[in-house]
Design a protein around this motif. Structure first.
Motif, PDB file in Angstrom:
ATOM      1  N   GLY A 174      36.960  42.955  42.137  1.00 31.30           N
ATOM      2  CA  GLY A 174      36.664  42.649  43.534  1.00 31.30           C
ATOM      3  C   GLY A 174      35.223  42.210  43.720  1.00 31.30           C
ATOM      4  O   GLY A 174      34.934  41.314  44.527  1.00 31.30           O
ATOM      5  N   VAL A 222      34.975  38.630  42.579  1.00 33.79           N
ATOM      6  CA  VAL A 222      35.556  37.740  43.586  1.00 33.79           C
ATOM      7  C   VAL A 222      34.581  37.552  44.747  1.00 33.79           C
ATOM      8  O   VAL A 222      34.355  36.432  45.220  1.00 33.79           O
ATOM      9  CB  VAL A 222      36.899  38.306  44.083  1.00 33.79           C
ATOM     10  N   LEU A 223      33.990  38.648  45.214  1.00 34.75           N
ATOM     11  CA  LEU A 223      33.043  38.568  46.326  1.00 34.75           C
ATOM     12  C   LEU A 223      31.837  37.708  45.952  1.00 34.75           C
ATOM     13  O   LEU A 223      31.356  36.901  46.761  1.00 34.75           O
ATOM     14  CB  LEU A 223      32.591  39.968  46.723  1.00 34.75           C
ATOM     15  N   GLN A 282      32.805  34.150  46.270  1.00 33.81           N
ATOM     16  CA  GLN A 282      32.886  33.731  47.668  1.00 33.81           C
ATOM     17  C   GLN A 282      31.497  33.417  48.222  1.00 33.81           C
ATOM     18  O   GLN A 282      31.323  32.444  48.961  1.00 33.81           O
ATOM     19  CB  GLN A 282      33.562  34.826  48.490  1.00 33.81           C
ATOM     20  N   THR A 284      33.823  41.785  52.419  1.00 32.40           N
ATOM     21  CA  THR A 284      34.375  42.933  51.697  1.00 32.40           C
ATOM     22  C   THR A 284      35.626  43.464  52.386  1.00 32.40           C
ATOM     23  O   THR A 284      36.580  43.903  51.727  1.00 32.40           O
ATOM     24  CB  THR A 284      33.320  44.049  51.590  1.00 32.40           C
ATOM     25  N   TYR A 317      37.972  41.933  53.715  1.00 28.65           N
ATOM     26  CA  TYR A 317      39.146  41.085  53.532  1.00 28.65           C
ATOM     27  C   TYR A 317      39.594  41.033  52.070  1.00 28.65           C
ATOM     28  O   TYR A 317      40.418  40.186  51.710  1.00 28.65           O
ATOM     29  CB  TYR A 317      38.835  39.672  54.035  1.00 28.65           C
ATOM     30  N   ILE A 318      39.086  41.912  51.248  1.00 30.18           N
ATOM     31  CA  ILE A 318      39.455  41.969  49.836  1.00 30.18           C
ATOM     32  C   ILE A 318      40.357  43.170  49.595  1.00 30.18           C
ATOM     33  O   ILE A 318      40.023  44.301  49.974  1.00 30.18           O
ATOM     34  CB  ILE A 318      38.204  42.048  48.943  1.00 30.18           C
ATOM     35  N   HIS A 319      41.510  42.923  48.991  1.00 35.94           N
ATOM     36  CA  HIS A 319      42.452  43.984  48.628  1.00 35.94           C
ATOM     37  C   HIS A 319      42.445  44.104  47.102  1.00 35.94           C
ATOM     38  O   HIS A 319      42.900  43.195  46.405  1.00 35.94           O
ATOM     39  CB  HIS A 319      43.855  43.669  49.139  1.00 35.94           C
ATOM     40  N   THR A 326      46.619  35.082  51.141  1.00 33.37           N
ATOM     41  CA  THR A 326      45.609  35.276  50.096  1.00 33.37           C
ATOM     42  C   THR A 326      46.070  34.656  48.783  1.00 33.37           C
ATOM     43  O   THR A 326      47.234  34.274  48.618  1.00 33.37           O
ATOM     44  CB  THR A 326      45.352  36.778  49.842  1.00 33.37           C
ATOM     45  N   CYS A 348      43.336  41.596  42.358  1.00 29.77           N
ATOM     46  CA  CYS A 348      42.534  41.449  43.570  1.00 29.77           C
ATOM     47  C   CYS A 348      43.088  40.296  44.401  1.00 29.77           C
ATOM     48  O   CYS A 348      43.178  39.160  43.922  1.00 29.77           O
ATOM     49  CB  CYS A 348      41.067  41.187  43.214  1.00 29.77           C
ATOM     50  N   HIS A 394      42.547  37.903  47.698  1.00 33.59           N
ATOM     51  CA  HIS A 394      41.343  37.477  48.389  1.00 33.59           C
ATOM     52  C   HIS A 394      41.545  36.137  49.090  1.00 33.59           C
ATOM     53  O   HIS A 394      42.512  35.419  48.816  1.00 33.59           O
ATOM     54  CB  HIS A 394      40.187  37.336  47.395  1.00 33.59           C
TER      55      HIS A 394
END
Length: 275
Positions: free
Chosen positions: A80, A83-84, A87, A109, A111-113, A170, A218, A220
């Protein structure tokens, strides 16, 4: 871990490898060069990195006496975090100031699963684990599906097992460790993701999840236009301490929060005795 660029506009990442092992002078020179080249530096790292790395980052920021370095450790699993970071690299190509871009990390953060399929939860301390799950960890062949963010969830993998997922479209990223499992692909279908991609497992993942027998996943947002709309829809203001444009309730560069102004006490009316 630096993920590959999502599109041609995605800014390249700078990976600060072995920061706690190289001489302090070398690390200091490298960070100073980066700041001179780019103006501001947003350092995104996992909470699973060694304490020596975090300590070195704060030491370097202090020695440089720079308010142009933002240190950001989101409460996310390593995949995660990767991924962030990508972004933010996507948004770095837009007309956002450094303060807004750094604060965007805290917004995105939400909106991240992120989660994982684990072969054991015996050493998992990031998500609440019941006694039954601990006991089942010792049963050969047991697998557990765990969501760490945004809400902790834990279920034993089976035909009917599922996790609550995002209520918006996502993409899913999957990083396979030493656990042979295709359950993340089934989860992607139940979450109706737009697509699924694979990537190598981040180095910090076994430490974060307490085992190397895992498959991390993850979900996203991947569309730059959606990310930009989310960030620009938040009201922008100036940090009262450093003056940088920010969104949200905290400046990531100086960690200042808006001052709290208490209303003045009402004036007591002077009582006069009539003459």
């Amino acid at each position: 871990m630096a993920l590959p660029a999502q599109d041609r506009r995605t800014m390249p990442a700078v990976v600060l490898n072995d920061l706690d092992h190289q001489p302090l002078e070398h690390a200091l020179t490298r960070l100073h060069t980066l700041i001179e080249q780019h103006g501001h530096l947003i350092v995104v790292c996992s909470t699973a990195v060694p304490v020596a790395v975090t300590r070195r980052l704060h030491t370097l920021r202090s020695l440089l006496e720079s308010d142009r370095i933002a240190l950001f450790q989101p409460d996310l699993p390593p995949l995660g975090v990767a991924v962030l970071a990508r972004q933010l690299r996507q948004l770095a190509s837009c007309d956002l100031g450094p303060g807004v871009l750094a604060c965007a990390g805290r917004l995105l953060t939400h909106y991240i699963h992120a989660g994982a399929v684990l072969g054991s939860v015996a050493r998992l301390d990031r998500v609440p684990v019941g006694l039954k799950a601990h006991a089942r960890s010792w049963v050969p062949g047991s697998q557990f599906a765990v969501a760490a963010h945004p809400q902790p969830q834990l279920v034993r993998v089976g035909p009917e097992a599922t996790l609550d997922g995002p209520e918006f479209g996502t993409w899913m990223l999957v990083a396979k460790g030493q656990l042979p499992s295709d359950w993340a692909g089934s989860l992607a279908k139940s979450w109706n993701v737009h697509g699924l991609r694979e990537t190598p497992l981040p180095a910090e993942s076994p430490q974060w999840w307490g085992t190397g027998r895992m498959v991390e996943f993850c979900a996203h947002l991947a569309d730059l236009s959606v990310l930009y709309q989310l960030v620009t829809s938040v009201r922008k203001g100036a940090c009262h301490w450093c003056g940088m444009d920010v969104i949200g309730d905290r400046c990531v560069f100086c960690s200042a929060t808006p001052p709290v102004y208490e209303p003045p006490a009402p004036l007591a009316l002077e009582q006069r005795t009539p003459a």
